[in-house]
Design a protein around this motif. Structure first.
Motif, PDB file in Angstrom:
ATOM      1  N   MET A   1       1.065  -0.995   0.536  1.00  0.00           N
ATOM      2  CA  MET A   1       0.664   0.190   0.170  1.00  0.00           C
ATOM      3  C   MET A   1       0.972   1.138   0.187  1.00  0.00           C
ATOM      4  SD  MET A   1      -2.807   0.681   0.219  1.00  0.00           S
ATOM      5  CE  MET A   1      -3.871   2.198   0.061  1.00  0.00           C
ATOM      6  N   LEU A   2       1.561   1.215   1.087  1.00  0.00           N
ATOM      7  CA  LEU A   2       2.771   2.507   1.017  1.00  0.00           C
ATOM      8  C   LEU A   2       3.492   2.930  -0.229  1.00  0.00           C
ATOM      9  CD1 LEU A   2       4.305   4.866   2.934  1.00  0.00           C
ATOM     10  CD2 LEU A   2       5.519   2.762   3.446  1.00  0.00           C
ATOM     11  N   LYS A   3       4.060   1.174  -1.174  1.00  0.00           N
ATOM     12  CA  LYS A   3       4.680   1.802  -1.861  1.00  0.00           C
ATOM     13  C   LYS A   3       3.708   2.175  -3.842  1.00  0.00           C
ATOM     14  CE  LYS A   3       7.616  -1.438  -5.601  1.00  0.00           C
ATOM     15  NZ  LYS A   3       8.423  -2.597  -5.803  1.00  0.00           N
ATOM     16  N   ASN A   4       2.472   1.353  -2.769  1.00  0.00           N
ATOM     17  CA  ASN A   4       1.942   2.079  -4.115  1.00  0.00           C
ATOM     18  C   ASN A   4       1.797   3.932  -4.228  1.00  0.00           C
ATOM     19  OD1 ASN A   4       1.503  -0.253  -5.719  1.00  0.00           O
ATOM     20  ND2 ASN A   4      -0.390  -0.784  -4.288  1.00  0.00           N
ATOM     21  N   SER A   5       1.238   4.341  -2.992  1.00  0.00           N
ATOM     22  CA  SER A   5       1.215   5.955  -2.514  1.00  0.00           C
ATOM     23  C   SER A   5       2.617   6.358  -3.264  1.00  0.00           C
ATOM     24  CB  SER A   5       0.971   5.399  -1.589  1.00  0.00           C
ATOM     25  OG  SER A   5       2.001   5.775  -0.378  1.00  0.00           O
ATOM     26  N   VAL A   6       3.223   5.795  -2.596  1.00  0.00           N
ATOM     27  CA  VAL A   6       4.781   6.612  -3.136  1.00  0.00           C
ATOM     28  C   VAL A   6       4.953   6.748  -4.925  1.00  0.00           C
ATOM     29  CG1 VAL A   6       7.309   6.812  -3.603  1.00  0.00           C
ATOM     30  CG2 VAL A   6       6.054   5.645  -1.490  1.00  0.00           C
ATOM     31  N   LEU A   7       4.668   5.761  -5.447  1.00  0.00           N
ATOM     32  CA  LEU A   7       4.931   4.982  -7.139  1.00  0.00           C
ATOM     33  C   LEU A   7       3.692   7.019  -7.871  1.00  0.00           C
ATOM     34  CD1 LEU A   7       4.901   2.151  -8.015  1.00  0.00           C
ATOM     35  CD2 LEU A   7       5.933   3.712  -8.432  1.00  0.00           C
ATOM     36  N   LYS A   8       2.018   6.450  -6.703  1.00  0.00           N
ATOM     37  CA  LYS A   8       1.052   7.582  -6.841  1.00  0.00           C
ATOM     38  C   LYS A   8       1.669   9.131  -6.920  1.00  0.00           C
ATOM     39  CE  LYS A   8      -3.575   9.542  -6.027  1.00  0.00           C
ATOM     40  NZ  LYS A   8      -4.436   9.160  -4.842  1.00  0.00           N
ATOM     41  N   GLY A   9       2.315   9.319  -6.092  1.00  0.00           N
ATOM     42  CA  GLY A   9       3.396  10.669  -5.537  1.00  0.00           C
ATOM     43  C   GLY A   9       4.192  10.779  -6.653  1.00  0.00           C
ATOM     44  N   VAL A  10       4.894  10.193  -7.715  1.00  0.00           N
ATOM     45  CA  VAL A  10       6.187  10.325  -7.697  1.00  0.00           C
ATOM     46  C   VAL A  10       5.321  10.679  -9.452  1.00  0.00           C
ATOM     47  CG1 VAL A  10       7.813   9.228  -9.896  1.00  0.00           C
ATOM     48  CG2 VAL A  10       7.908   9.015  -6.827  1.00  0.00           C
ATOM     49  N   PHE A  11       4.040   9.622  -9.355  1.00  0.00           N
ATOM     50  CA  PHE A  11       3.654   9.989 -11.520  1.00  0.00           C
ATOM     51  C   PHE A  11       3.172  11.205 -11.638  1.00  0.00           C
ATOM     52  CE2 PHE A  11      -0.367   9.933 -13.939  1.00  0.00           C
ATOM     53  CZ  PHE A  11      -0.354   9.624 -14.383  1.00  0.00           C
ATOM     54  N   LEU A  12       2.644  12.499  -9.985  1.00  0.00           N
ATOM     55  CA  LEU A  12       1.964  13.212 -10.272  1.00  0.00           C
ATOM     56  C   LEU A  12       2.587  14.838 -10.034  1.00  0.00           C
ATOM     57  CD1 LEU A  12      -0.835  13.031  -7.147  1.00  0.00           C
ATOM     58  CD2 LEU A  12      -1.622  12.969  -9.575  1.00  0.00           C
ATOM     59  N   VAL A  13       4.230  15.038  -8.899  1.00  0.00           N
ATOM     60  CA  VAL A  13       5.533  14.819  -9.280  1.00  0.00           C
ATOM     61  C   VAL A  13       5.449  15.510 -10.703  1.00  0.00           C
ATOM     62  CG1 VAL A  13       6.844  15.944  -8.218  1.00  0.00           C
ATOM     63  CG2 VAL A  13       5.635  15.454  -7.212  1.00  0.00           C
ATOM     64  N   GLY A  14       5.879  13.935 -11.185  1.00  0.00           N
ATOM     65  CA  GLY A  14       6.204  14.072 -12.417  1.00  0.00           C
ATOM     66  C   GLY A  14       5.609  14.715 -13.491  1.00  0.00           C
ATOM     67  N   LEU A  15       3.982  14.799 -13.358  1.00  0.00           N
ATOM     68  CA  LEU A  15       3.655  15.097 -14.089  1.00  0.00           C
ATOM     69  C   LEU A  15       3.473  16.695 -14.215  1.00  0.00           C
ATOM     70  CD1 LEU A  15       0.253  12.859 -14.869  1.00  0.00           C
ATOM     71  CD2 LEU A  15       2.058  13.368 -16.453  1.00  0.00           C
ATOM     72  N   GLY A  16       3.282  17.245 -13.134  1.00  0.00           N
ATOM     73  CA  GLY A  16       3.195  18.673 -12.710  1.00  0.00           C
ATOM     74  C   GLY A  16       4.823  19.350 -13.444  1.00  0.00           C
ATOM     75  N   ALA A  17       5.907  18.169 -13.401  1.00  0.00           N
ATOM     76  CA  ALA A  17       7.300  19.452 -13.676  1.00  0.00           C
ATOM     77  C   ALA A  17       6.914  19.310 -14.883  1.00  0.00           C
ATOM     78  CB  ALA A  17       8.013  18.121 -13.435  1.00  0.00           C
ATOM     79  N   THR A  18       6.402  17.957 -15.627  1.00  0.00           N
ATOM     80  CA  THR A  18       6.475  18.011 -17.545  1.00  0.00           C
ATOM     81  C   THR A  18       5.839  19.295 -17.708  1.00  0.00           C
ATOM     82  OG1 THR A  18       6.500  15.842 -17.385  1.00  0.00           O
ATOM     83  CG2 THR A  18       5.817  16.940 -19.159  1.00  0.00           C
ATOM     84  N   SER A  19       4.449  19.802 -16.804  1.00  0.00           N
ATOM     85  CA  SER A  19       3.782  20.717 -17.075  1.00  0.00           C
ATOM     86  C   SER A  19       4.520  21.988 -17.164  1.00  0.00           C
ATOM     87  CB  SER A  19       2.535  20.593 -16.390  1.00  0.00           C
ATOM     88  OG  SER A  19       2.008  19.958 -16.878  1.00  0.00           O
TER      89      SER A  19
END
Length: 306
Positions: A1-19
């Motif tokens: 569960m913790l790993k999934n939340s970290v991956l979700k965070g990586v995805f969100l931050v990555g999309l934000g940085a790309t924008s």
């Protein structure tokens, strides 16, 4: 569960940085465009349209969240609002300085100057916490400075880089450093939509006074329909929302590493869309800056996992 939340965070931050990485190219295209008046769009028009439409969009998002969650939404207190608006003034200053900088220098150089937040953050942390930075941070700062020399191609370029762009780029980095420090410490208990809204309102006040002081021709409202929506989405709506949601899941260390995506994305956009020349040695400098961000934050990331 913790790993999934970290991956979700990586995805969100990555999309934000790309924008964020795409934003400077859109700004440059807006400057090259003309409205119905036949005059090029001014920095005041570009920045104002971004903030006004961004605030409207965030207001709609907040209203939607309130209607959907009702009493579950933690409301910002008067103190929260005041602190967030003060913190948001640095957001407005970052946009002003950065958008002015790319009028005088290429986007590929402007983003490198903005990345000086790495060493500025270390200096600010040293001043606030009154202690010397660790060896790894000192090494990272040295790598950033070397990478900056290579990425801006100062040593080999035959054309002189406009000093106004350099100064404005560094001022943008300084104000962005302030934004990063305050954004992770102010009113973290309320929703990211509320935090984004009040920080935008604070930045909007600064932008309003900037527009009043610099706009000497009739305001060209065509900017709202031609570029304002794109700039608002990629500058004031998508990145803050995604990063405010992603950073608590990744932590500062891992989030900072992922947010470094902004640098290569911005340079690639400038290279492919604006046809800016980016030579091999500049790519080496960009890789060095990203490497410095990684080594400075990777230990923090590992410690958080333990």
């Amino acid at each position: 569960m913790l790993k999934n939340s970290v991956l979700k965070g990586v995805f969100l931050v990555g999309l934000g940085a790309t924008s964020y990485g795409m934003l400077a190219t859109f700004v440059k295209l807006a400057y090259a465009d003309k409205g119905v008046t036949g005059l090029p769009f001014t920095p005041a028009e570009v920045i104002s349209s971004q903030f006004i439409l961004g605030i409207i969009a965030i207001l709609i998002i907040n209203a939607f969240q309130k209607s959907k969650k009702g009493t579950q939404v933690v409301k910002a207190s008067a103190t929260n609002i005041k602190h967030l608006m003060i913190a948001g003034t640095s957001t407005g200053l970052t946009s002003i300085f950065y958008y002015l900088a790319v009028k005088y220098i290429p986007v590929s150089i402007g983003i490198v100057l903005l990345m000086q937040t790495v060493w500025m953050g270390v200096v600010l942390e040293m001043i606030l916490e009154k202690k010397l930075p660790s060896k790894i941070k000192i090494i990272a700062v040295a790598i950033v400075l070397l990478g900056t020399v290579l990425a801006t191609n100062i040593l080999q370029t035959k054309t002189q880089i406009d000093w106004r762009g350099i100064v404005l780029g560094l001022l943008a980095a300084a104000s962005f450093t302030t934004t990063m420090f305050t954004a992770n410490r102010v009113a973290v208990g309320i929703s990211s939509a509320q935090r984004s809204l009040y920080m935008l309102l604070g930045g909007g006040i600064i932008v309003f006074f900037f527009a009043l002081a610099t706009q000497h021709t009739p305001f060209n409202y065509d900017i709202f329909f031609k570029w304002g929506i794109i700039l608002a989405l990629f500058g004031t709506v998508i990145p803050p929302m995604l990063m405010n949601a992603g950073f608590p899941l990744t932590g500062i260390g891992l989030g900072s590493i992922v947010s470094a995506l902004e640098l290569p994305v911005s340079v690639m956009m400038a290279f492919f869309i604006l046809q800016e020349e980016v030579i091999f040695i500049q790519w080496i400098g960009i890789i060095l800056i990203i490497f410095a961000i990684v080594i400075m934050n990777i230990n923090i990331s590992f410690l958080r996992k333990k």
